[in-house]
Scaffold this motif. Structure first.
Motif, PDB file in Angstrom:
ATOM      1  N   LEU A   1     -14.417  43.607  -7.896  1.00 36.41           N
ATOM      2  CA  LEU A   1     -13.653  43.174  -6.635  1.00 36.41           C
ATOM      3  C   LEU A   1     -14.764  42.824  -5.325  1.00 36.41           C
ATOM      4  N   HIS A   2     -14.849  41.508  -5.131  1.00 38.37           N
ATOM      5  CA  HIS A   2     -15.724  41.035  -4.005  1.00 38.37           C
ATOM      6  C   HIS A   2     -14.869  41.110  -2.533  1.00 38.37           C
ATOM      7  N   THR A   3     -15.255  41.668  -1.862  1.00 40.43           N
ATOM      8  CA  THR A   3     -14.583  41.808  -0.543  1.00 40.43           C
ATOM      9  C   THR A   3     -15.441  41.468   0.713  1.00 40.43           C
ATOM     10  N   THR A   4     -15.156  40.861   1.774  1.00 46.03           N
ATOM     11  CA  THR A   4     -16.127  40.862   2.822  1.00 46.03           C
ATOM     12  C   THR A   4     -15.026  41.410   4.191  1.00 46.03           C
ATOM     13  N   VAL A   5     -15.713  41.852   4.987  1.00 48.43           N
ATOM     14  CA  VAL A   5     -14.941  42.730   6.247  1.00 48.43           C
ATOM     15  C   VAL A   5     -15.801  41.955   7.349  1.00 48.43           C
ATOM     16  N   ARG A   6     -14.963  41.587   8.347  1.00 52.37           N
ATOM     17  CA  ARG A   6     -15.624  41.166   9.628  1.00 52.37           C
ATOM     18  C   ARG A   6     -14.687  41.632  10.687  1.00 52.37           C
ATOM     19  N   ASP A   7     -15.302  42.171  11.625  1.00 52.69           N
ATOM     20  CA  ASP A   7     -14.493  42.722  12.766  1.00 52.69           C
ATOM     21  C   ASP A   7     -13.505  43.696  12.397  1.00 52.69           C
ATOM     22  N   GLY A   8     -13.782  44.693  11.499  1.00 55.11           N
ATOM     23  CA  GLY A   8     -13.130  45.733  11.121  1.00 55.11           C
ATOM     24  C   GLY A   8     -11.833  45.229  10.119  1.00 55.11           C
ATOM     25  N   ARG A   9     -11.679  43.927   9.440  1.00 52.82           N
ATOM     26  CA  ARG A   9     -10.601  43.516   8.718  1.00 52.82           C
ATOM     27  C   ARG A   9     -11.275  42.824   7.544  1.00 52.82           C
ATOM     28  N   ILE A  10     -10.589  42.920   6.496  1.00 49.18           N
ATOM     29  CA  ILE A  10     -10.797  42.342   5.247  1.00 49.18           C
ATOM     30  C   ILE A  10     -10.470  40.895   5.492  1.00 49.18           C
ATOM     31  N   THR A  11     -11.606  39.885   5.233  1.00 52.31           N
ATOM     32  CA  THR A  11     -11.311  38.577   5.204  1.00 52.31           C
ATOM     33  C   THR A  11     -11.521  38.128   3.920  1.00 52.31           C
ATOM     34  N   ARG A  12     -11.801  38.568   2.682  1.00 55.74           N
ATOM     35  CA  ARG A  12     -12.228  38.201   1.516  1.00 55.74           C
ATOM     36  C   ARG A  12     -11.656  39.265   0.409  1.00 55.74           C
ATOM     37  N   TYR A  13     -10.695  38.693  -0.590  1.00 57.66           N
ATOM     38  CA  TYR A  13     -10.411  39.516  -1.753  1.00 57.66           C
ATOM     39  C   TYR A  13     -10.369  38.658  -2.880  1.00 57.66           C
ATOM     40  N   HIS A  14     -11.507  38.839  -3.524  1.00 60.31           N
ATOM     41  CA  HIS A  14     -11.683  38.201  -4.872  1.00 60.31           C
ATOM     42  C   HIS A  14     -11.719  38.903  -6.100  1.00 60.31           C
ATOM     43  N   LEU A  15     -10.765  39.042  -6.918  1.00 61.29           N
ATOM     44  CA  LEU A  15     -10.711  40.005  -7.850  1.00 61.29           C
ATOM     45  C   LEU A  15     -10.982  39.154  -9.233  1.00 61.29           C
ATOM     46  N   TYR A  16     -11.825  40.030 -10.042  1.00 56.30           N
ATOM     47  CA  TYR A  16     -12.126  39.253 -11.369  1.00 56.30           C
ATOM     48  C   TYR A  16     -11.908  40.482 -12.265  1.00 56.30           C
ATOM     49  N   GLU A  17     -11.151  40.019 -13.295  1.00 56.75           N
ATOM     50  CA  GLU A  17     -10.760  40.958 -14.551  1.00 56.75           C
ATOM     51  C   GLU A  17     -10.495  40.017 -15.668  1.00 56.75           C
ATOM     52  N   ASP A  18     -10.302  40.777 -16.529  1.00 58.67           N
ATOM     53  CA  ASP A  18      -9.961  40.260 -18.074  1.00 58.67           C
ATOM     54  C   ASP A  18      -8.896  39.480 -18.099  1.00 58.67           C
ATOM     55  N   THR A  19      -8.636  38.170 -18.080  1.00 58.20           N
ATOM     56  CA  THR A  19      -7.433  37.530 -17.876  1.00 58.20           C
ATOM     57  C   THR A  19      -6.711  37.507 -19.321  1.00 58.20           C
ATOM     58  N   TYR A  20      -7.611  37.478 -20.209  1.00 61.02           N
ATOM     59  CA  TYR A  20      -7.072  37.439 -21.544  1.00 61.02           C
ATOM     60  C   TYR A  20      -6.083  38.870 -21.885  1.00 61.02           C
ATOM     61  N   ALA A  21      -6.595  39.925 -21.489  1.00 66.58           N
ATOM     62  CA  ALA A  21      -5.888  41.287 -21.429  1.00 66.58           C
ATOM     63  C   ALA A  21      -4.575  41.152 -20.644  1.00 66.58           C
ATOM     64  N   VAL A  22      -4.624  40.127 -19.566  1.00 70.96           N
ATOM     65  CA  VAL A  22      -3.561  40.180 -18.636  1.00 70.96           C
ATOM     66  C   VAL A  22      -2.467  39.306 -19.511  1.00 70.96           C
ATOM     67  N   ALA A  23      -2.839  38.296 -20.048  1.00 72.02           N
ATOM     68  CA  ALA A  23      -1.940  37.534 -20.870  1.00 72.02           C
ATOM     69  C   ALA A  23      -1.227  38.233 -21.975  1.00 72.02           C
ATOM     70  N   GLN A  24      -2.393  38.952 -22.813  1.00 78.31           N
ATOM     71  CA  GLN A  24      -1.605  39.682 -23.957  1.00 78.31           C
ATOM     72  C   GLN A  24      -0.617  40.783 -23.344  1.00 78.31           C
ATOM     73  N   ALA A  25      -0.898  41.511 -22.254  1.00 78.90           N
ATOM     74  CA  ALA A  25       0.300  42.373 -21.867  1.00 78.90           C
ATOM     75  C   ALA A  25       1.419  41.666 -21.408  1.00 78.90           C
ATOM     76  N   TRP A  26       1.364  40.520 -20.678  1.00 82.60           N
ATOM     77  CA  TRP A  26       2.477  39.935 -20.046  1.00 82.60           C
ATOM     78  C   TRP A  26       3.253  38.972 -21.256  1.00 82.60           C
ATOM     79  N   PHE A  27       2.613  38.337 -21.912  1.00 80.65           N
ATOM     80  CA  PHE A  27       3.079  37.252 -23.015  1.00 80.65           C
ATOM     81  C   PHE A  27       3.206  37.881 -24.065  1.00 80.65           C
ATOM     82  N   GLY A  28       2.558  38.922 -24.568  1.00 77.18           N
ATOM     83  CA  GLY A  28       2.515  39.501 -25.958  1.00 77.18           C
ATOM     84  C   GLY A  28       1.605  38.609 -26.864  1.00 77.18           C
ATOM     85  N   THR A  29       0.640  37.981 -26.443  1.00 76.65           N
ATOM     86  CA  THR A  29      -0.072  36.987 -27.314  1.00 76.65           C
ATOM     87  C   THR A  29      -1.198  37.666 -28.106  1.00 76.65           C
TER      88      THR A  29
END
Length: 134
Positions: free
Chosen positions: A106-134
């Motif tokens: 998870l890549h985040t950036t904080v400016r002036d005390g607030r989070i301005t970036r939320y970039h999450l990287y995960e195994d999208t194949y695992a997400v697809a398998q769990a949701w679609f059952g592939t």
């Protein structure tokens, strides 16, 4: 009192999410947010997000569709306003009962005390398998 560091700001996010406090978690974000969660088409919990209110919607959709089972934060790397967190998470898809077991970054950036970036990287194949059952 000293201002909170970017790392401290980001680390406040996880307990709030674990407690289901979407509005409080979203309050950590700036009015304008750079959001990226690559995902397979058809995944219902990743809306278009560009604001703190959009983050609240994302957190609420995530909670409605996914149940967190394990969360292990392995490393926090901070430089300036940027904070990168790596770890492993296991989540259950409520609809299918299947688990997503994935490493993440998870890549985040904080400016002036607030989070301005939320970039999450995960195994999208695992997400697809769990949701679609592939």
């Amino acid at each position: 009192m000293a201002a909170e560091s970017p790392t401290q700001t980001v680390q406040r996010l996880f307990p709030l999410l674990a407690e289901g406090k979407s509005a409080e978690a979203a309050a950590l974000f700036a009015d304008s947010v750079s959001f990226s969660v690559p995902h397979p088409p058809g995944i219902p919990w990743v809306p278009k997000v560009d604001s703190a209110d959009g983050m609240r919607t994302f957190f609420e959709l995530l909670k409605a569709h996914v149940r967190a089972k394990e969360f292990e934060l392995r490393q926090v790397i901070a430089e300036g306003d940027d904070v990168v967190l790596t770890g492993r998470m296991v989540s259950e898809i409520r609809k299918t009962g299947r688990d997503i077991d994935t490493a993440f970054a998870l890549h985040t950036t904080v400016r002036d005390g607030r989070i301005t970036r939320y970039h999450l990287y995960e195994d999208t194949y695992a997400v697809a398998q769990a949701w679609f059952g592939t």
